[in-house]
Scaffold this motif. Sequence first.
Motif, PDB file in Angstrom:
ATOM      1  N   PHE A  97       0.818  -1.210   0.000  1.00  0.00           N
ATOM      2  CA  PHE A  97       0.000   0.000   0.000  1.00  0.00           C
ATOM      3  C   PHE A  97       0.854   1.263   0.000  1.00  0.00           C
ATOM      4  N   GLY A  98       1.992   1.230   0.685  1.00  0.00           N
ATOM      5  CA  GLY A  98       2.907   2.370   0.637  1.00  0.00           C
ATOM      6  C   GLY A  98       3.454   2.573  -0.764  1.00  0.00           C
ATOM      7  N   SER A  99       3.804   1.463  -1.432  1.00  0.00           N
ATOM      8  CA  SER A  99       4.315   1.549  -2.809  1.00  0.00           C
ATOM      9  C   SER A  99       3.246   2.083  -3.757  1.00  0.00           C
ATOM     10  N   LEU A 100       2.037   1.579  -3.612  1.00  0.00           N
ATOM     11  CA  LEU A 100       0.935   2.029  -4.458  1.00  0.00           C
ATOM     12  C   LEU A 100       0.635   3.510  -4.212  1.00  0.00           C
ATOM     13  N   GLY A 101       0.608   3.911  -2.947  1.00  0.00           N
ATOM     14  CA  GLY A 101       0.378   5.315  -2.608  1.00  0.00           C
ATOM     15  C   GLY A 101       1.448   6.213  -3.184  1.00  0.00           C
ATOM     16  N   LEU A 102       2.697   5.746  -3.144  1.00  0.00           N
ATOM     17  CA  LEU A 102       3.812   6.509  -3.704  1.00  0.00           C
ATOM     18  C   LEU A 102       3.589   6.770  -5.192  1.00  0.00           C
ATOM     19  N   CYS A 103       3.253   5.723  -5.919  1.00  0.00           N
ATOM     20  CA  CYS A 103       3.022   5.868  -7.371  1.00  0.00           C
ATOM     21  C   CYS A 103       1.839   6.788  -7.661  1.00  0.00           C
ATOM     22  N   LEU A 104       0.759   6.606  -6.925  1.00  0.00           N
ATOM     23  CA  LEU A 104      -0.442   7.413  -7.165  1.00  0.00           C
ATOM     24  C   LEU A 104      -0.247   8.869  -6.763  1.00  0.00           C
ATOM     25  N   GLY A 105       0.523   9.119  -5.707  1.00  0.00           N
ATOM     26  CA  GLY A 105       0.762  10.485  -5.263  1.00  0.00           C
ATOM     27  C   GLY A 105       1.524  11.292  -6.295  1.00  0.00           C
ATOM     28  N   PHE A 106       2.568  10.698  -6.848  1.00  0.00           N
ATOM     29  CA  PHE A 106       3.323  11.395  -7.885  1.00  0.00           C
ATOM     30  C   PHE A 106       2.453  11.604  -9.120  1.00  0.00           C
ATOM     31  N   THR A 107       1.677  10.599  -9.476  1.00  0.00           N
ATOM     32  CA  THR A 107       0.802  10.676 -10.639  1.00  0.00           C
ATOM     33  C   THR A 107      -0.220  11.801 -10.485  1.00  0.00           C
ATOM     34  N   ALA A 108      -0.768  11.955  -9.279  1.00  0.00           N
ATOM     35  CA  ALA A 108      -1.752  13.016  -9.047  1.00  0.00           C
ATOM     36  C   ALA A 108      -1.139  14.391  -9.280  1.00  0.00           C
ATOM     37  N   GLY A 109       0.115  14.552  -8.890  1.00  0.00           N
ATOM     38  CA  GLY A 109       0.767  15.852  -9.038  1.00  0.00           C
ATOM     39  C   GLY A 109       0.978  16.284 -10.475  1.00  0.00           C
ATOM     40  N   ILE A 110       1.112  15.335 -11.383  1.00  0.00           N
ATOM     41  CA  ILE A 110       1.397  15.713 -12.777  1.00  0.00           C
ATOM     42  C   ILE A 110       0.186  15.579 -13.696  1.00  0.00           C
ATOM     43  N   MET A 111      -0.959  15.200 -13.150  1.00  0.00           N
ATOM     44  CA  MET A 111      -2.159  15.080 -13.977  1.00  0.00           C
ATOM     45  C   MET A 111      -2.541  16.436 -14.565  1.00  0.00           C
ATOM     46  N   PRO A 112      -3.016  16.451 -15.819  1.00  0.00           N
ATOM     47  CA  PRO A 112      -3.300  17.728 -16.483  1.00  0.00           C
ATOM     48  C   PRO A 112      -4.641  18.360 -16.107  1.00  0.00           C
ATOM     49  N   ARG A 113      -5.608  17.547 -15.707  1.00  0.00           N
ATOM     50  CA  ARG A 113      -6.960  18.072 -15.468  1.00  0.00           C
ATOM     51  C   ARG A 113      -7.373  17.852 -14.022  1.00  0.00           C
ATOM     52  N   ARG A 114      -8.270  18.715 -13.562  1.00  0.00           N
ATOM     53  CA  ARG A 114      -8.760  18.682 -12.194  1.00  0.00           C
ATOM     54  C   ARG A 114      -9.381  17.344 -11.828  1.00  0.00           C
ATOM     55  N   ASP A 115     -10.206  16.786 -12.707  1.00  0.00           N
ATOM     56  CA  ASP A 115     -10.891  15.533 -12.385  1.00  0.00           C
ATOM     57  C   ASP A 115      -9.901  14.385 -12.191  1.00  0.00           C
ATOM     58  N   ARG A 116      -8.863  14.379 -12.995  1.00  0.00           N
ATOM     59  CA  ARG A 116      -7.859  13.320 -12.859  1.00  0.00           C
ATOM     60  C   ARG A 116      -7.004  13.521 -11.612  1.00  0.00           C
ATOM     61  N   ILE A 117      -6.735  14.780 -11.285  1.00  0.00           N
ATOM     62  CA  ILE A 117      -5.996  15.073 -10.054  1.00  0.00           C
ATOM     63  C   ILE A 117      -6.770  14.543  -8.855  1.00  0.00           C
ATOM     64  N   LEU A 118      -8.074  14.812  -8.819  1.00  0.00           N
ATOM     65  CA  LEU A 118      -8.904  14.388  -7.693  1.00  0.00           C
ATOM     66  C   LEU A 118      -9.044  12.863  -7.611  1.00  0.00           C
ATOM     67  N   LEU A 119      -9.197  12.211  -8.742  1.00  0.00           N
ATOM     68  CA  LEU A 119      -9.329  10.752  -8.743  1.00  0.00           C
ATOM     69  C   LEU A 119      -8.039  10.087  -8.279  1.00  0.00           C
ATOM     70  N   ALA A 120      -6.906  10.542  -8.795  1.00  0.00           N
ATOM     71  CA  ALA A 120      -5.619   9.981  -8.367  1.00  0.00           C
ATOM     72  C   ALA A 120      -5.355  10.303  -6.899  1.00  0.00           C
ATOM     73  N   SER A 121      -5.778  11.473  -6.453  1.00  0.00           N
ATOM     74  CA  SER A 121      -5.603  11.865  -5.056  1.00  0.00           C
ATOM     75  C   SER A 121      -6.429  10.976  -4.122  1.00  0.00           C
ATOM     76  N   ALA A 122      -7.651  10.648  -4.515  1.00  0.00           N
ATOM     77  CA  ALA A 122      -8.487   9.761  -3.702  1.00  0.00           C
ATOM     78  C   ALA A 122      -7.881   8.364  -3.614  1.00  0.00           C
ATOM     79  N   ALA A 123      -7.398   7.860  -4.736  1.00  0.00           N
ATOM     80  CA  ALA A 123      -6.767   6.534  -4.741  1.00  0.00           C
ATOM     81  C   ALA A 123      -5.495   6.531  -3.896  1.00  0.00           C
ATOM     82  N   CYS A 124      -4.725   7.596  -3.982  1.00  0.00           N
ATOM     83  CA  CYS A 124      -3.503   7.738  -3.187  1.00  0.00           C
ATOM     84  C   CYS A 124      -3.845   7.754  -1.697  1.00  0.00           C
ATOM     85  N   ALA A 125      -4.862   8.508  -1.314  1.00  0.00           N
ATOM     86  CA  ALA A 125      -5.267   8.586   0.092  1.00  0.00           C
ATOM     87  C   ALA A 125      -5.735   7.227   0.606  1.00  0.00           C
ATOM     88  N   ALA A 126      -6.427   6.460  -0.223  1.00  0.00           N
ATOM     89  CA  ALA A 126      -6.868   5.128   0.195  1.00  0.00           C
ATOM     90  C   ALA A 126      -5.668   4.222   0.466  1.00  0.00           C
TER      91      ALA A 126
END
Length: 191
Positions: free
Chosen positions: A21-50
Amino acid sequence: MYAVDYLSVWYVSAAAHLDLFGSLGLCLGFTAGIMPRRDRILLASAACAAAFGVHYLTLGAFTGTAMCAISILQSLVALTCLGRPGRSGWVAPLFAGSTLAAACLTAITWNGWPSACAALGTLFATGARLHAAPQPMRLLFLGASLCWAGHNLLVGSVFGLTCDLLTIFGLGIALLRAVPARPVAPEVLRA
């Protein structure tokens, strides 16, 4: 010694440092930061938080776990309801209530500076989720990531700290990428 024995010895020695889960969160957190659109930022952020919620639970960082639960709720509500006609009237009270819940959960799970950092990071992230434009959202998420870096440093989450550093780097790139380039003034030739 057989290959299975080597694998077993390796697993026993590395098990304390491996966290799915730490590894998955790491990948999702970085991905959320570089997403181009708001909806994708929020979706990746929710998955990262989980993912990080489960990771913090295994570390015994209960304030971090509670703040991740609040983050999931806020990200999904902001993703599905903000900006849509007729559905956003109850979003502000829900965010206010979730911020109050975050304050109560911080008090209940108080563990000193780690709890303070997690709560402040959640407050910055709450502000970010309420923005409709990606740039102010990224700025507030940058503040949140700095606070969470303090939390992760204090609770000993290598995955969380690495994620925060990568997220800060990714957000910095995304923020700079959106800044318009200044026109270059022609130089006056001197004789």
